[in-house]
Scaffold this motif. Structure first.
Motif, mmCIF file in Angstrom:
data_model
loop_
_atom_site.group_PDB
_atom_site.id
_atom_site.type_symbol
_atom_site.label_atom_id
_atom_site.label_comp_id
_atom_site.label_asym_id
_atom_site.label_seq_id
_atom_site.Cartn_x
_atom_site.Cartn_y
_atom_site.Cartn_z
ATOM 1 N N ILE A 1 -67.932 3.735 -30.498
ATOM 2 C CA ILE A 1 -67.837 4.869 -29.584
ATOM 3 C C ILE A 1 -66.956 5.926 -30.231
ATOM 4 C CG2 ILE A 1 -68.168 3.476 -27.513
ATOM 5 C CD1 ILE A 1 -65.091 3.869 -27.030
ATOM 6 N N THR A 2 -66.957 7.115 -29.659
ATOM 7 C CA THR A 2 -66.146 8.214 -30.163
ATOM 8 C C THR A 2 -65.248 8.731 -29.061
ATOM 9 O OG1 THR A 2 -67.900 8.849 -31.686
ATOM 10 C CG2 THR A 2 -66.240 10.506 -31.226
ATOM 11 N N PHE A 3 -63.968 8.905 -29.391
ATOM 12 C CA PHE A 3 -63.050 9.591 -28.481
ATOM 13 C C PHE A 3 -62.514 10.805 -29.213
ATOM 14 C CE2 PHE A 3 -60.021 6.951 -30.761
ATOM 15 C CZ PHE A 3 -58.852 7.690 -30.802
ATOM 16 N N TRP B 1 -62.704 10.661 -33.237
ATOM 17 C CA TRP B 1 -62.287 9.393 -33.840
ATOM 18 C C TRP B 1 -63.271 8.320 -33.408
ATOM 19 C CZ3 TRP B 1 -58.075 10.093 -36.933
ATOM 20 C CH2 TRP B 1 -57.299 11.235 -36.678
ATOM 21 N N THR B 2 -63.606 7.423 -34.296
ATOM 22 C CA THR B 2 -64.560 6.367 -34.005
ATOM 23 C C THR B 2 -63.848 5.025 -33.925
ATOM 24 O OG1 THR B 2 -66.252 7.602 -35.197
ATOM 25 C CG2 THR B 2 -66.708 5.293 -34.777
ATOM 26 N N ILE C 1 -59.324 12.421 -20.025
ATOM 27 C CA ILE C 1 -60.369 13.067 -19.233
ATOM 28 C C ILE C 1 -61.668 12.983 -20.021
ATOM 29 C CG2 ILE C 1 -59.843 15.352 -20.182
ATOM 30 C CD1 ILE C 1 -60.634 16.540 -17.426
ATOM 31 N N ASP C 2 -62.774 12.846 -19.316
ATOM 32 C CA ASP C 2 -64.084 12.869 -19.962
ATOM 33 C C ASP C 2 -64.353 14.283 -20.471
ATOM 34 O OD1 ASP C 2 -66.823 11.512 -20.361
ATOM 35 O OD2 ASP C 2 -67.302 13.406 -19.341
ATOM 36 N N TRP C 3 -64.968 14.395 -21.628
ATOM 37 C CA TRP C 3 -65.148 15.715 -22.228
ATOM 38 C C TRP C 3 -65.994 16.645 -21.357
ATOM 39 C CZ3 TRP C 3 -69.532 18.266 -23.746
ATOM 40 C CH2 TRP C 3 -70.706 17.522 -23.870
ATOM 41 N N HIS C 4 -66.961 16.111 -20.620
ATOM 42 C CA HIS C 4 -67.777 16.956 -19.731
ATOM 43 C C HIS C 4 -66.902 17.619 -18.669
ATOM 44 C CE1 HIS C 4 -70.918 14.065 -21.158
ATOM 45 N NE2 HIS C 4 -71.615 15.190 -21.255
ATOM 46 N N LYS C 5 -65.984 16.856 -18.099
ATOM 47 C CA LYS C 5 -65.081 17.378 -17.069
ATOM 48 C C LYS C 5 -64.126 18.409 -17.661
ATOM 49 C CE LYS C 5 -65.534 15.463 -13.013
ATOM 50 N NZ LYS C 5 -65.938 16.288 -11.878
ATOM 51 N N LEU C 6 -63.672 18.181 -18.881
ATOM 52 C CA LEU C 6 -62.776 19.125 -19.542
ATOM 53 C C LEU C 6 -63.464 20.465 -19.754
ATOM 54 C CD1 LEU C 6 -60.012 19.656 -20.839
ATOM 55 C CD2 LEU C 6 -60.957 18.765 -22.980
ATOM 56 N N VAL C 7 -64.701 20.434 -20.198
ATOM 57 C CA VAL C 7 -65.473 21.670 -20.401
ATOM 58 C C VAL C 7 -65.708 22.357 -19.054
ATOM 59 C CG1 VAL C 7 -67.714 22.598 -21.123
ATOM 60 C CG2 VAL C 7 -66.542 20.899 -22.548
ATOM 61 N N GLU C 8 -66.056 21.570 -18.038
ATOM 62 C CA GLU C 8 -66.292 22.128 -16.698
ATOM 63 C C GLU C 8 -65.037 22.823 -16.161
ATOM 64 O OE1 GLU C 8 -67.227 20.486 -12.216
ATOM 65 O OE2 GLU C 8 -67.965 19.311 -13.914
ATOM 66 N N ASP D 1 -53.413 -1.109 -21.186
ATOM 67 C CA ASP D 1 -54.592 -1.932 -20.933
ATOM 68 C C ASP D 1 -55.874 -1.117 -20.784
ATOM 69 O OD1 ASP D 1 -53.197 -4.328 -21.041
ATOM 70 O OD2 ASP D 1 -52.666 -4.223 -18.921
ATOM 71 N N TYR D 2 -55.774 0.208 -20.887
ATOM 72 C CA TYR D 2 -56.951 1.061 -20.709
ATOM 73 C C TYR D 2 -57.929 0.866 -21.868
ATOM 74 C CZ TYR D 2 -59.956 5.130 -20.282
ATOM 75 O OH TYR D 2 -61.052 5.939 -20.169
ATOM 76 N N VAL D 3 -59.194 0.629 -21.537
ATOM 77 C CA VAL D 3 -60.253 0.510 -22.533
ATOM 78 C C VAL D 3 -60.869 1.897 -22.711
ATOM 79 C CG1 VAL D 3 -62.456 -0.566 -23.097
ATOM 80 C CG2 VAL D 3 -60.686 -1.889 -21.929
ATOM 81 N N VAL D 4 -60.793 2.409 -23.915
ATOM 82 C CA VAL D 4 -61.277 3.748 -24.230
ATOM 83 C C VAL D 4 -62.792 3.812 -24.025
ATOM 84 C CG1 VAL D 4 -61.440 5.498 -26.040
ATOM 85 C CG2 VAL D 4 -59.408 4.080 -25.873
ATOM 86 N N GLN D 5 -63.242 4.911 -23.405
ATOM 87 C CA GLN D 5 -64.660 5.121 -23.129
ATOM 88 C C GLN D 5 -65.223 6.189 -24.065
ATOM 89 O OE1 GLN D 5 -66.212 3.141 -20.720
ATOM 90 N NE2 GLN D 5 -64.183 2.178 -20.872
ATOM 91 N N ASP D 6 -66.507 6.093 -24.345
ATOM 92 C CA ASP D 6 -67.176 7.069 -25.193
ATOM 93 C C ASP D 6 -67.063 8.451 -24.556
ATOM 94 O OD1 ASP D 6 -68.690 7.701 -27.503
ATOM 95 O OD2 ASP D 6 -70.516 7.795 -26.301
ATOM 96 N N GLY D 7 -66.563 9.426 -25.310
ATOM 97 C CA GLY D 7 -66.438 10.790 -24.810
ATOM 98 C C GLY D 7 -65.110 11.114 -24.165
ATOM 99 N N ASP D 8 -64.168 10.179 -24.167
ATOM 100 C CA ASP D 8 -62.829 10.467 -23.636
ATOM 101 C C ASP D 8 -62.117 11.485 -24.519
ATOM 102 O OD1 ASP D 8 -62.903 8.723 -21.482
ATOM 103 O OD2 ASP D 8 -61.664 7.178 -22.439
#
Length: 89
Positions: free
Chosen positions: A6-8, A19-20, A48-55, A74-81
């Motif tokens: 995934i990419t953050f 970063w991958t 924040i999710d990148w879509h929300k940041l752009v919005e 303990d946070y698991v990084v999500q694709d697009g964070d």
């Protein structure tokens, strides 16, 4: 997907960087991809999710709207964070 990656993103005034990491990576280990000191001294990440940041139109506006979350070790990084990583070494 075949490689289970995934990419953050990290973003600052001058640069946005992708970063991958492997799917399932926790925030401190993701910070370690940037620099080992960041993993060692990890405190928390603002996310924040990148879509929300752009919005929202930017980091400050997203924080104002309450869309930026504070996540711990303990946070698991999500694709697009998009992450602001706070650390102390």
């Amino acid at each position: 997907r075949a490689l289970d990656l995934i990419t953050f993103l990290t973003a600052g005034e001058k640069e946005v960087r992708a970063w991958t990491v492997r799917r399932g990576t926790k925030a401190p280990q993701a910070a370690g991809v940037i620099h080992s000191d960041m993993e060692r001294g990890f405190i928390r990440a603002e996310v924040i999710d990148w879509h929300k940041l752009v919005e929202a139109g930017g980091w400050a506006a997203a924080k104002e709207k309450g869309w930026v979350r504070t996540e711990g070790k303990d946070y698991v990084v999500q694709d697009g964070d998009v992450m602001l990583i706070l650390f102390n070494v």
